[in-house]
Design an enzyme around this catalytic site. Structure first.
Site, PDB file in Angstrom:
ATOM      1  N   LYS A 190     -25.170  -8.017 -53.989  1.00  0.00           N
ATOM      2  CA  LYS A 190     -24.248  -8.520 -52.872  1.00  0.00           C
ATOM      3  C   LYS A 190     -23.212  -7.490 -52.335  1.00  0.00           C
ATOM      4  CE  LYS A 190     -19.748 -10.165 -52.950  1.00  0.00           C
ATOM      5  NZ  LYS A 190     -19.679 -10.247 -51.632  1.00  0.00           N
ATOM      6  N   GLY A 243     -15.044  -2.144 -56.967  1.00  0.00           N
ATOM      7  CA  GLY A 243     -14.157  -2.844 -56.260  1.00  0.00           C
ATOM      8  C   GLY A 243     -12.713  -2.653 -56.835  1.00  0.00           C
ATOM      9  N   SER A 244     -11.682  -3.655 -56.400  1.00  0.00           N
ATOM     10  CA  SER A 244     -10.519  -3.559 -56.882  1.00  0.00           C
ATOM     11  C   SER A 244     -10.299  -3.715 -58.269  1.00  0.00           C
ATOM     12  CB  SER A 244      -9.547  -4.374 -55.948  1.00  0.00           C
ATOM     13  OG  SER A 244      -9.826  -5.777 -56.212  1.00  0.00           O
ATOM     14  N   GLY A 248     -11.841  -6.643 -60.668  1.00  0.00           N
ATOM     15  CA  GLY A 248     -12.636  -6.234 -61.637  1.00  0.00           C
ATOM     16  C   GLY A 248     -12.262  -7.024 -63.035  1.00  0.00           C
ATOM     17  N   GLU A 399      -2.119   1.286 -55.739  1.00  0.00           N
ATOM     18  CA  GLU A 399      -2.953   1.707 -54.984  1.00  0.00           C
ATOM     19  C   GLU A 399      -2.875   1.086 -53.506  1.00  0.00           C
ATOM     20  OE1 GLU A 399      -7.227   0.225 -54.952  1.00  0.00           O
ATOM     21  OE2 GLU A 399      -7.806   2.521 -55.049  1.00  0.00           O
TER      22      GLU A 399
END
Ligand code: NAD
Length: 509
Positions: A190, A243-244, A248, A399
């Site tokens: 995905k 990912g972020s 996560g 971030e």
């Protein structure tokens, strides 16, 4: 292959953007949802790249069934033979490098040279993992008993769920799928909804390379619909996610409840330390490349520069002068240094952090979306520098994932190390110094999975492990032979050829 050769996946009435499909059991197919979503060029949002299937849990169930049906044959295919298909795939990517790179720049905005580098990382990992088909080392060790053999082998886990971000839309899927596949797993992939076209082009080449039907399945769509269904499916035994950190953590809770193998590669807040004895011109090159390359949207991007106080003014002088000259625009133009942000919400997030930063450090450059001329059609933000930022300020801790750099003055090496490590992330770090002793101390002291000396925070090579400490991940690594750990189970095997019962730890005492 030209763009028109993607007809199996796309309907293309002349003026309409093409519609692409899932790839399940070796067939391009529509979603049971009958819904689609668009992917647009972030440098010019009038440019619609295509429509993609808005996948559903039912689509995921189909893909998992296909992966399950293909699993038996694939795991019994000798690993060197699996490796040959990876090799063919790597060679196909090399042949299509320019086409893939241009499609990537159009879909996610990074400048063409960087997009070529992204594709090259995919090629490199395909070749590296093709070689693993002939290695995949286990241990053969002496037994503590006579006439007994002791060894360990790696075996595939089963079906791997691969969930990826948009910022390295070719490299990261390859970093995950190549080790998964060479180890004998089958895959349900995905991609990010911001880069479904790159994923489709990649999977087309995988099919052409000869991965058998069902070995690789592509389901596009939203995280909540497709991603969660992959994680929840009881037949998916391993999840590899990049990912972020926020996403996560949610995935970790979901997968943890089912005791699934889970590899997480998450956010970063990477820093470059500049000592007063450094070559400041070299440091400036490294900082600009790390902070503003990929518009600050690399997981390894440097968003903090920790500078020994004596070097602050001369370094800032250089940084400001050079950053002011960076040209924004479409990454497809040779003259562009910095492309757009990925989407509107990224632009808003960056603007929000710049607002926070105005109350923390002193803004010396940028600080605004860039809207001159054609830039108004895309998600552009000017390269931004703050000075006199404190290590615990929010812009130095969170971030931002955009072209925003904080310059943090410190007194000496020990205070630099404290500032560098004072973050919950731990992906990449770097030091510029001409003192070998300081360089070796940094290699020892920096709490990150990757350390560079006299280079920026980016530029990992695929044959060493890639991943972060602390909240950047959960201890797994991508790339290198360590990547196989995510996708294999160890099996220890003992063969007793003595012809009698020999009890370990008892009969040899
Ligand atoms: P994201 O977390 O928004 O999305 C990543 C993927 O997860 C996408 O495919 C998304 O559709 C999917 N997803 C979203 N919600 C989900 C859910 N509930 N269940 C399952 N899947 C879901 O991240 P992004 O914006 O695509 O990528 C940027 C982030 O990735 C940054 O934080 C960056 O630092 C990080 N990143 C880390 C590394 C690394 O190696 N550490 C590499 C690249 C990017």
């Amino acid at each position: 292959m030209t763009d028109t050769a993607i007809r199996p996946a796309a309907d293309r009435p002349s003026a309409e953007p093409p519609t692409f499909r899932h790839f399940i059991a070796g067939e391009w197919c529509e979603s049971t949802s009958r819904a689609t979503f668009e992917s647009r060029n972030p440098a010019d949002t009038r440019d619609v790249i295509g429509r993609f299937q808005a996948g559903s849990p039912a689509d995921v169930a189909m893909a998992v069934r296909a992966a399950d049906a293909a699993a038996g044959l694939w795991r019994r295919t000798p690993a060197p033979k699996r490796g040959e298909i990876l090799y063919r795939f790597g060679a196909l990517m090399a042949g299509h490098k320019e086409r893939l790179a241009r499609a990537m720049t159009r879909e996610m905005g990074k400048v063409l040279a960087e997009a070529r580098g992204d594709v090259q990382e995919g090629i490199d990992i395909a070749f590296l993992m093709a070689g693993e088909g002939r290695r995949m080392f286990g241990d053969t060790v002496p037994s503590e008993l006579p006439d007994k053999w002791a060894m360990s082998i790696r075996q595939p886990i089963g079906i791997a769920g691969i969930i990826t971000p948009w910022n390295f839309p070719i490299a990261i899927p390859c970093w995950k799928m190549m080790p998964a596949l060479v180890a004998g797993n089958t895959v349900v992939f995905k991609p990010s909804s911001d880069t479904p076209h790159c994923a489709t082009l990649l999977v087309e080449l995988m099919a052409e390379a000869g991965f058998p039907p069902g070995t690789v399945n592509l389901v596009t769509g939203a995280g909540a619909d497709v991603g969660d269904a992959i994680i929840d499916n009881p037949d998916v035994s391993v999840i590899s996610f990049t990912g972020s950190s926020a996403t996560g953590k949610g995935i970790a809770a979901r997968a943890g409840a089912k005791l699934k193998r889970l590899s997480l590669e998450l956010g970063g807040k990477n820093a470059i330390v500049v000592m007063a004895d450094a070559d400041l011109d070299l440091a400036t090159d490294g900082i600009l490349w790390s902070a503003f390359g990929t518009t600050g949207q690399r997981c390894t991007a440097a968003s903090r520069v920790i500078v020994e106080r004596r070097a602050v003014e001369p370094l800032l002088d250089r940084l400001e002068r050079r950053a002011r000259g960076l040209r924004l625009g479409s990454g497809l133009e040779d003259t562009t240094d910095v492309g757009p942000l990925i989407n509107k919400s990224a632009l808003e997030k960056v603007a929000g952090y710049v607002g926070i930063g105005r109350g923390e450090g002193e803004l010396v450059l940028g600080g605004e979306p860039a809207r001159d001329g054609d830039l108004a059609n895309g998600h552009f933000f000017s390269p931004t520098i703050f000075r006199d930022v404190a290590p615990m300020d929010r812009i130095a801790q969170e971030e931002i994932f955009g072209p925003v750099l904080s310059v943090i003055p410190v007194d000496d090496y020990p205070t630099a190390v404290t500032a560098l490590n004072q973050t919950r992330y731990g992906l990449s770090s770097s030091i510029f110094t001409s003192d070998a002793n300081t360089a070796f101390r940094a290699m020892r002291d920096f709490e990150t999975g990757i350390v560079y000396v006299n280079a920026g925070t980016t530029g990992a090579e695929t044959h060493l492990p890639f991943g972060g400490w602390k909240e950047t991940g959960n201890g797994h690594r991508e790339a290198g032979h360590a990547a196989l750990d995510t996708f294999t189970e160890w099996k220890a095997i003992y063969v007793d050829f003595s012809g009698r019962l020999q009890r370990a730890q008892i009969d040899n005492q």
